[in-house]
Scaffold this motif. Structure first.
Motif, short mmCIF file in Angstrom:
data_model
loop_
_atom_site.label_atom_id
_atom_site.label_comp_id
_atom_site.label_asym_id
_atom_site.label_seq_id
_atom_site.Cartn_x
_atom_site.Cartn_y
_atom_site.Cartn_z
N GLU A 1 48.65 45.54 43.47
CA GLU A 1 47.73 46.01 42.92
C GLU A 1 46.70 46.21 43.29
O GLU A 1 45.37 46.77 43.32
CB GLU A 1 48.16 44.71 41.62
CG GLU A 1 46.64 45.99 40.72
CD GLU A 1 46.86 44.18 39.40
OE1 GLU A 1 48.32 43.41 39.54
OE2 GLU A 1 46.34 44.84 38.33
N LEU A 2 46.64 45.19 44.75
CA LEU A 2 45.04 45.82 45.44
C LEU A 2 44.68 47.36 45.71
O LEU A 2 43.67 47.30 46.09
CB LEU A 2 44.99 44.35 46.81
CG LEU A 2 44.30 44.31 47.05
CD1 LEU A 2 43.18 43.05 46.50
CD2 LEU A 2 44.68 42.93 48.39
N VAL A 3 45.72 47.64 46.90
CA VAL A 3 46.10 48.84 46.82
C VAL A 3 45.87 49.39 45.50
O VAL A 3 44.82 50.94 46.14
CB VAL A 3 46.93 49.14 47.58
CG1 VAL A 3 47.55 50.36 48.04
CG2 VAL A 3 47.19 48.07 48.88
N ALA A 4 46.62 49.73 44.82
CA ALA A 4 46.02 50.15 44.26
C ALA A 4 44.77 50.64 43.17
O ALA A 4 44.25 51.03 42.82
CB ALA A 4 47.33 49.90 42.59
N ARG A 5 43.94 49.32 43.27
CA ARG A 5 42.89 49.36 42.92
C ARG A 5 42.33 49.97 43.15
O ARG A 5 40.42 50.42 42.49
CB ARG A 5 43.07 47.50 42.55
CG ARG A 5 43.22 47.03 40.96
CD ARG A 5 42.44 47.00 39.86
NE ARG A 5 43.72 46.54 38.86
CZ ARG A 5 43.90 47.12 37.56
NH1 ARG A 5 43.07 47.63 37.18
NH2 ARG A 5 44.61 46.52 36.90
N ALA A 6 42.20 49.48 45.48
CA ALA A 6 41.33 50.29 45.44
C ALA A 6 40.97 51.92 45.40
O ALA A 6 40.10 52.93 45.25
CB ALA A 6 41.75 49.86 46.55
N ILE A 7 42.33 52.93 44.93
CA ILE A 7 42.36 53.66 45.22
C ILE A 7 41.66 54.50 43.54
O ILE A 7 41.51 55.32 43.71
CB ILE A 7 44.63 54.35 45.26
CG1 ILE A 7 44.67 54.32 46.69
CG2 ILE A 7 44.10 56.13 44.67
CD1 ILE A 7 46.10 54.33 46.66
N LEU A 8 42.14 53.56 42.64
CA LEU A 8 41.47 53.68 41.15
C LEU A 8 39.99 53.84 41.13
O LEU A 8 39.20 54.81 40.93
CB LEU A 8 41.97 52.80 40.41
CG LEU A 8 43.78 53.38 39.59
CD1 LEU A 8 44.08 51.97 38.69
CD2 LEU A 8 43.57 54.70 39.28
N ALA A 9 38.96 52.77 42.60
CA ALA A 9 38.32 52.86 42.69
C ALA A 9 37.86 53.84 43.22
O ALA A 9 35.86 53.71 43.41
CB ALA A 9 37.46 51.79 43.29
N ALA A 10 37.81 54.15 44.08
CA ALA A 10 36.96 55.09 45.11
C ALA A 10 37.26 56.74 44.49
O ALA A 10 37.12 57.13 43.46
CB ALA A 10 38.34 55.55 45.92
#
Lengths: 406, 75
Positions: free
Chosen positions: A220-229
């Protein structure tokens, strides 16, 4: 009384079973269950019948041929597996069973279940929505890459990017792509590159590996970073068949890192070819255009009016002459026709001229006041008369008056 | 060019715009010649960009204090 009211609500076996069926099938319409395979029978129809059990319980399972064809490992008696399916109740036997539609080896099954749960959570939060997807730049100036600095994936990407589109600069943020802490490194790298703002597209990814190897890209950490970019991100993890959470949340999924590199830049050979084509087409179109103007000019210059105005005058004069001649001829004709008509009239007139009658020897008798005598009533005996002949007249008196005998 | 040098993307965008204009609109001969010449200039500019491109590949190094630096990668 209590007994009576209980008797009134008594169910038939069918009613009870129907109720159980409805309850179980609704509640367990999609479940993951882990257990040991026993009593496995592969029926000649292709369907599998088996039980899943642990120390405390067991459940009958069936996996139909259509579904068990996609099971990619050999299942054996006693094997730990994770199965996905739904509960089905069979009223005639009073039994329930699990209709399985997926089966995984147990260890993989745990990861798979976690993956499915996160996928569901993100999906429900709208993280996969098409509206969130950003467009990739057509001709990126700078490409950020988050991957391992060693290994085939980065080398493949660098080779392809250099061959296809050397205009784009590359900024690599080296990270560990598997093992503890990999997800944290990847998400941090995404954040840093996004904040720098000098890359107009990011590739995050790695080469192929087991589900465990690829796991960081399912976190989820990676998913959130992608979504936030704010920077568009291409996810390129593993091989074609591997799909990770990062693939779902990224702006674009590429089946492999190499495919990602091909996806985000055009091939300069295509561009150069297109330039050749375009400049030829432009020149040709322009040439055609100028040519057509030239032809138009030529045709205007060569036009009758501009070239020989005298010719037109000549032709006009000729026409005039022609008309004049016609007019003249018509007049003559008319005059001729009129002349002959006059002759005819003259002849007709001559035929009735009384003077012509006198010439033939007839005479005309007139009273002194020039009335022609036509009847015995006109005169009496002794009246003076004039007798006209062709060359003169006689004076005379009437001797007698006598009517014709009838 | 007077201002900051146009990006490849901007050059391509301009070129594509001109091509669309030349294909679609009923231009006078003057306009057509002008647009065509401009398009040919752009094509040459894009081509020379591609042919003279020197790709820069850097690795981002992050230190413990959070500061970052770039280090060129030789390949």
């Amino acid at each position: 009384m209590a007994l009576q009211s209980e008797l009134n609500t008594t169910l038939t076996v069918s009613q009870l079973t129907g109720s159980i069926q409805q309850t179980l099938e609704e509640k367990y319409s999609a479940v993951w269950v882990k257990g040991e395979v026993s009593n496995l029978t592969r029926h000649s129809s292709g369907h599998w019948y088996f039980s899943l059990k642990d120390r405390g319980a067991q459940i009958g399972c069936v996996m139909f041929r259509r579904e068990n064809q996609s099971v990619r490992f050999e299942i054996t008696h006693g094997m730990e597996v994770t199965v996905h399916g739904r509960i089905s109740v069979y009223p005639p036997h009073g039994k329930y069973q699990l209709i399985a539609d997926q089966m995984l080896p147990a260890g993989q099954g745990d990861l798979h279940m976690a993956l499915e749960a996160l996928k569901k959570k993100l999906y429900e939060a709208g993280a996969f929505s098409a509206e969130l997807k950003k467009n990739l730049p057509r001709y990126p100036k700078k490409i950020g890459i988050v991957t391992s600095p060693t290994g085939a994936a980065i080398q493949d990407m660098l080779n392809i990017l250099k061959r296809r589109f050397p205009i784009a600069d590359i900024l690599l943020y080296p990270v560990r792509v598997q093992g503890d802490g990999a997800a944290a490194e990847i998400s941090h790298a995404i954040k840093i590159l996004d904040q720098r703002g000098d890359c107009d597209v990011l590739i995050i990814g790695r080469g192929g590996g087991s589900l465990e190897d690829l796991w960081a890209f399912n976190e989820e950490l990676v998913a959130r970073a992608i979504l936030a970019a704010d920077t568009p991100i291409v996810s390129a993890v593993g091989h074609e068949t591997d799909t990770t959470i990062s693939d779902y949340v990224a702006d674009q999924r590429a089946p492999t890192p190499s495919a990602a590199a091909e996806l985000i830049v055009p091939d300069q050979r295509d561009l150069l070819e297109r330039y050749d084509f375009l400049s030829n087409a432009l020149r040709q179109t322009l040439r055609k255009r100028i040519l057509s103007y030239e032809q138009k000019l030529d045709s205007i210059r060569d036009s009758y009016a501009l070239k020989k105005p005298v010719l037109i005058l000549d032709r006009l004069a000729q026409t005039l002459d022609h008309h004049e001649e016609n007019l003249f001829r018509n007049l003559q004709q008319k005059i001729r026709e009129d002349g002959s008509r006059l002759d005819l009239i003259e002849q007709g007139l001559n035929a009735v001229n009384p003077l012509r009658i006198l010439e033939r020897g007839y005479t005309v008798l007139e009273t002194p006041d020039k009335h022609i005598v036509r009847s015995i009533q006109d005169l009496s005996k002794g009246d003076p008369v004039q007798i006209r002949v062709k060359d003169g007249r006689f004076g005379a008196r009437i001797e007698s008056v006598e009517a014709n005998k009838k | 060019m007077s201002k900051k040098e146009s990006s490849f993307d901007e050059l391509m965008g301009e070129l594509e715009g001109l091509v669309v204009k030349l294909e679609g609109e009923d231009l006078s001969l003057d306009q057509a010649i002008e647009s065509s010449e401009k398009a040919l200039d752009l094509i040459n500019a894009c081509r020379s960009r591609l042919e003279s491109a020197k790709q820069r590949i850097d690795k981002l190094i992050e230190k413990a204090d959070g500061s970052t630096s770039l280090e060129p990668i030789e390949d």
